[in-house]
Design an enzyme around this catalytic site. Structure first.
Site, short mmCIF file in Angstrom:
data_model
loop_
_atom_site.label_atom_id
_atom_site.label_comp_id
_atom_site.label_asym_id
_atom_site.label_seq_id
_atom_site.Cartn_x
_atom_site.Cartn_y
_atom_site.Cartn_z
N ASN A 31 -7.91 -3.81 14.49
CA ASN A 31 -9.27 -4.07 14.02
C ASN A 31 -9.33 -5.18 12.98
O ASN A 31 -10.36 -5.40 12.35
CB ASN A 31 -9.90 -2.79 13.48
CG ASN A 31 -9.18 -2.24 12.25
OD1 ASN A 31 -8.21 -2.82 11.76
ND2 ASN A 31 -9.66 -1.11 11.74
N GLU A 48 -9.73 -2.30 5.46
CA GLU A 48 -10.41 -2.07 6.72
C GLU A 48 -11.62 -3.00 6.86
O GLU A 48 -12.08 -3.61 5.89
CB GLU A 48 -10.85 -0.61 6.80
CG GLU A 48 -9.73 0.41 6.74
CD GLU A 48 -8.92 0.50 8.04
OE1 GLU A 48 -9.08 -0.36 8.92
OE2 GLU A 48 -8.14 1.46 8.17
N HIS A 56 -7.44 -5.36 10.20
CA HIS A 56 -7.11 -5.02 8.81
C HIS A 56 -5.80 -5.68 8.38
O HIS A 56 -4.90 -5.89 9.18
CB HIS A 56 -7.09 -3.50 8.59
CG HIS A 56 -5.91 -2.77 9.15
ND1 HIS A 56 -6.02 -1.83 10.15
CD2 HIS A 56 -4.58 -2.81 8.84
CE1 HIS A 56 -4.83 -1.33 10.42
NE2 HIS A 56 -3.94 -1.92 9.65
N ASP A 86 0.80 -1.22 0.00
CA ASP A 86 0.00 0.00 0.00
C ASP A 86 0.84 1.27 0.00
O ASP A 86 2.06 1.25 0.15
CB ASP A 86 -0.95 0.00 1.21
CG ASP A 86 -0.30 -0.60 2.46
OD1 ASP A 86 0.87 -0.30 2.73
OD2 ASP A 86 -0.98 -1.38 3.15
#
Length: 248
Positions: A136, A143, A138, A67
């Site tokens: 979380n 996400e 990811h 990314d």
């Protein structure tokens, strides 16, 4: 899933380093998928040391980073281009034109996503993908709620992710709100995945990965469907997960 337990962060980094070295010795022209952030930094440091000792060469390898932030040029010190060049690529013998990172300042972001996806495909796909995991769940910047069928795409970063990454920026408001990330299906098509998990702060995420349902609300859960995943985790990360294979 193969779970390898290590004592601490340093030992985790060493274990992952050995996996990468073995991959490159077996296939010198491997295509490596790379992650950024704090978790893989120790691995990159140890790979540099191994290269300097003549243990490994990256001369024939190709890399694809997961990314990049939208809006940050490669010259920006907070961009992943800058991070990878400074902390890894400039210290090994890899050909820089073999190092690929999404262009976060492309005029047409969707076209950039398509270009990146096609470039991975034309390179033969990822042989070994290094991953971290967010609190979380990811993976990459995918996400919660991201489709398991997603390909490289632009994502709106969760506030928790921005806060977690704020330590690299002057202020949380300086953290970009979007990023380009390799999609979940893109990641799942890698031949082998190595997931790095370290520290108390990731222990709950690891527990949910192993014990929770496979669902898009926790993106990393999809890795349980991958046929070749090795999780390398330290004792702190493993505190809620008891079944682990000790490192020998």
């Amino acid at each position: 899933m193969n779970i390898v337990e290590t004592k601490d962060y340093v030992a985790m980094s060493e274990a992952v380093t050995q996996i990468v070295i073995e991959q490159l010795k077996r296939k010198p022209n491997s295509v490596l998928g790379l992650a950024t952030g704090g978790t893989p930094k120790g691995t990159y440091d140890k790979l540099i040391q191994a290269y300097q000792k003549g243990i490994v060469s990256f001369a024939e390898a190709t890399t694809f980073n997961l990314d990049e932030y939208v809006g940050l040029a490669s010259s920006n010190e907070n961009s992943y281009h800058y991070y990878m060049n400074k902390l890894f690529f400039s210290n090994i013998d890899i050909e820089l034109d073999h190092c690929h990172i999404p262009n976060g300042v492309a005029r047409d972001l969707q076209a950039e996503c398509n270009r990146y996806e096609q470039l991975i495909e034309s390179s033969g796909g990822i042989d070994l993908q290094i991953l971290g995991i967010g609190k979380n769940g990811h993976i990459g910047f995918n996400e919660p709620g991201t489709s398991f069928h997603s390909r490289t795409h632009v994502v709106d970063l969760a506030e928790s992710t921005r806060k977690a990454n704020a330590r690299y920026f002057p202020h949380v408001d300086d953290v970009p709100t979007q990023a380009i990330t390799a999609g979940i299906e893109t990641i799942m098509q890698s031949d082998k995945v190595v997931l790095l998990i370290s520290g108390n702060e990731k222990a709950k995420a690891f527990e949910q990965l192993m014990k929770g349902d496979i669902q898009e609300s926790f993106p990393a859960s999809v890795l349980r469907k991958h046929p070749n995943v090795t999780i390398v985790a330290d004792e702190q990360a493993l505190q809620f997960v008891t079944k682990a294979k000790p490192l020998t």
